[in-house]
Design an enzyme around this catalytic site. Structure first.
Site, short mmCIF file in Angstrom:
data_model
loop_
_atom_site.label_atom_id
_atom_site.label_comp_id
_atom_site.label_asym_id
_atom_site.label_seq_id
_atom_site.Cartn_x
_atom_site.Cartn_y
_atom_site.Cartn_z
N ARG A 1 56.12 14.47 31.31
CA ARG A 1 56.43 15.86 30.88
C ARG A 1 55.57 16.26 29.69
O ARG A 1 55.39 17.43 29.39
CB ARG A 1 57.93 16.01 30.56
CG ARG A 1 58.32 17.41 30.11
CD ARG A 1 59.76 17.81 30.49
NE ARG A 1 60.74 16.80 30.17
CZ ARG A 1 61.15 16.51 28.93
NH1 ARG A 1 60.64 17.16 27.90
NH2 ARG A 1 62.05 15.57 28.73
N TYR B 1 52.38 42.86 38.58
CA TYR B 1 53.02 42.10 39.65
C TYR B 1 54.54 42.23 39.51
O TYR B 1 55.07 42.18 38.39
CB TYR B 1 52.58 40.64 39.55
CG TYR B 1 53.34 39.69 40.43
CD1 TYR B 1 53.21 39.74 41.82
CD2 TYR B 1 54.20 38.74 39.89
CE1 TYR B 1 53.91 38.87 42.62
CE2 TYR B 1 54.90 37.86 40.69
CZ TYR B 1 54.76 37.94 42.06
OH TYR B 1 55.45 37.07 42.85
N LYS C 1 47.33 31.45 44.23
CA LYS C 1 46.56 32.41 45.01
C LYS C 1 45.14 31.89 45.22
O LYS C 1 44.95 30.92 45.91
CB LYS C 1 46.61 33.78 44.32
CG LYS C 1 48.04 34.18 43.84
CD LYS C 1 49.04 34.40 44.97
CE LYS C 1 50.49 34.49 44.51
NZ LYS C 1 50.79 35.49 43.49
N ASP D 1 46.42 39.04 33.15
CA ASP D 1 46.66 38.36 34.42
C ASP D 1 45.39 38.52 35.25
O ASP D 1 45.08 39.62 35.72
CB ASP D 1 47.88 38.97 35.12
CG ASP D 1 48.30 38.18 36.35
OD1 ASP D 1 47.40 37.63 37.03
OD2 ASP D 1 49.50 38.12 36.66
C1 LIG Z 1 51.85 35.77 42.60
C2 LIG Z 1 51.51 36.39 41.30
C3 LIG Z 1 52.15 35.98 40.12
C4 LIG Z 1 53.25 34.95 40.11
O1 LIG Z 1 52.78 33.68 40.41
P1 LIG Z 1 53.65 32.54 41.15
O2 LIG Z 1 52.68 31.43 41.30
O3 LIG Z 1 54.15 33.12 42.44
O4 LIG Z 1 54.80 32.21 40.24
C5 LIG Z 1 51.75 36.57 38.93
N1 LIG Z 1 50.78 37.52 38.91
C6 LIG Z 1 50.17 37.94 40.02
C7 LIG Z 1 49.10 38.98 39.93
C8 LIG Z 1 50.51 37.40 41.26
O5 LIG Z 1 49.90 37.83 42.37
#
Ligand SMILES: *Cc1c(COP(=O)(O)O)cnc(C)c1O
Length: 415
Positions: free
Chosen positions: A66, A121, A211, A186
């Site tokens: 951890r 998001y 992603k 982001d």
């Molecule tokens: C999917 C997504 C998230 C969240 O990520 P997870 O891996 O699903 O927790 C945050 N920001 C954007 C732009 C996303 O497409």
């Protein structure tokens, strides 16, 4: 080597500097949950160093997974290099990463306010608005960041290109408006291949690594690239709250990074061909894709090296057409998520942006496409047959087609 390496080279070689010394060529996967301690004193010192966000001391121990894992740390080193950052910190999901960023920046005395630029998001919008983390949030447009800042503001949250409508916000301008307040961008949609927010003054570049970074739809993960000082604050939150990335996931992500530049270029090339086709289609009222407006403020050219592989579109047949299309495609899987090698289609208002309040939710006639590595002509053929299927079911009268969409067509889904 002294000359900076090309990003394509960094993607292949990043985070691998210790492999030769280990006598291996491929990335090792280290699954130990606990680690031998040299003696009580050095074990205790190591624990102390990492529980407060530091790295394992050279003569110490990693103590417990951890606190530190070498497979995760290699991925973090590679991603940091790709993002032109000192460090990066990986988490068990993009939302765990965003949670750690918010906690680390709103827990100091007198800092509980967050400025959040919409659109975001759905999960991020929901996390901020839920009050779960105790932060107070002001939502605003990109030009309102400056006037939204208060003495107790600890963080500005920005997403560009934004999910789902691909809105582009000027990162350098938001950073200027934020002044002393750190900005997290982001960067999930652009990836470090197309955009490096830290070069534009952002304190952090955050990814849902689920992603594009992973790229194959088989890992849930998040990562934040930042300074070593910020990384310490984030690792401390991670050690205490336990939002870890599993080493198997880190291995897949690190392996995925090697093909990220090639995947991104080809997926973008496919997306551009599909956009060119979509803008001439009578079934489509509007296409959302970076640069389609001609980039009047020159933001795109200043901060991005490409336009990416995400597309959104408004269907003239409204929700009925959108709904039929999602079930009529064969190559596009009807599924949330994005950025993988295979193409996906989904309805943001009903799914990814469902928790967003109605006033900020995408319209009911909007569909989002994540373009993969299939042949572009095959993808276009698939969309054409899905549009045809929708036309037989939901063709609006010609008189209606020529007029702007009524509220009934654009109103958010309230299912
Ligand atoms: C999917 C997504 C998230 C969240 O990520 P997870 O891996 O699903 O927790 C945050 N920001 C954007 C732009 C996303 O497409």
């Amino acid at each position: 080597m002294t000359a900076p390496l090309h990003p394509d080279t960094v993607a292949v070689h990043g985070g691998r500097s210790d492999l030769e010394g280990l006598g291996v060529h491929a990335l090792p996967i280290d699954l130990s949950t606990t680690n031998p301690l040299p003696d009580i004193e050095r074990g205790g010192d190591s624990y102390e160093a990492m529980a407060t966000g530091g790295r394992p001391p050279a003569d110490g121990s990693m103590v417990y997974a951890r606190l530190w894992n070498p497979t995760v740390a290699r991925f973090e080193a590679a991603l940091a290099e790709m993002e032109h950052a000192e460090a990066s910190v990986a988490f068990g999901s993009g939302m765990a990463a965003m949670t750690a960023v918010i906690l680390a920046h709103t827990n100091a005395v007198g800092k509980r306010h967050v400025v959040a630029v919409r659109p975001l998001y759905g999960g991020t919008d929901h996390l901020l608005g839920s009050g779960l983390l105790g932060a107070e949030v002001t939502y605003c447009d990109p030009h309102e960041v400056g006037r939204s800042i208060r003495p107790d503001t600890g963080l500005v949250v920005l997403e560009t290109p934004a999910n789902p409508t691909l809105d582009i916000a000027d990162i350098a301008d938001a950073v200027r408006q934020a002044g002393e307040v750190p900005v997290v961008v982001d960067n999930t949609f652009a990836t470090p291949v197309l955009q490096n927010p830290i070069d534009l003054g952002a304190a952090m570049s955050l990814h849902s690594a689920t992603k594009y970074l992973g790229g194959h739809g088989d890992v849930i993960a998040g990562v934040v690239a930042c300074s070593e000082e910020t990384a310490e604050a984030l690792r401390r939150v991670r050690a205490v709250t336990g939002g870890l990335l599993h080493p198997l996931g880190a291995y897949l992500l690190h392996r995925g990074l090697t093909t990220l530049p090639v995947r991104m270029r080809q997926q973008q090339e496919n997306a551009r061909r599909i956009v060119q086709w979509l803008i001439d289609r009578p079934e489509v009222a509007e296409v959302f894709y970076p640069g389609l407006d001609g980039d009047p403020h020159g933001i795109l050219g200043r901060q991005m090296r490409g336009t990416g592989a995400m597309i959104a579109m408004r269907m003239r047949g409204g929700f009925a057409a959108a709904s039929t299309i999602t079930t009529a495609t064969a190559l596009f899987t009807h599924a949330v998520s994005l950025g993988g090698v295979d193409s996906l289609i989904q309805h943001p208002a009903a799914l990814t942006h469902r928790p967003v309040p109605p006033e900020a939710r995408p319209a009911a006639d909007v569909l989002r496409l994540s373009i993969g590595l299939e042949n572009a002509a095959d993808l276009i053929t698939d969309l054409a047959q899905a549009f045809a299927a929708a036309a037989t079911i939901a063709e609006p009268p010609l008189s209606e087609r020529a007029t702007p969409l009524s509220d009934a067509h654009t109103g958010a889904v309230r299912a």
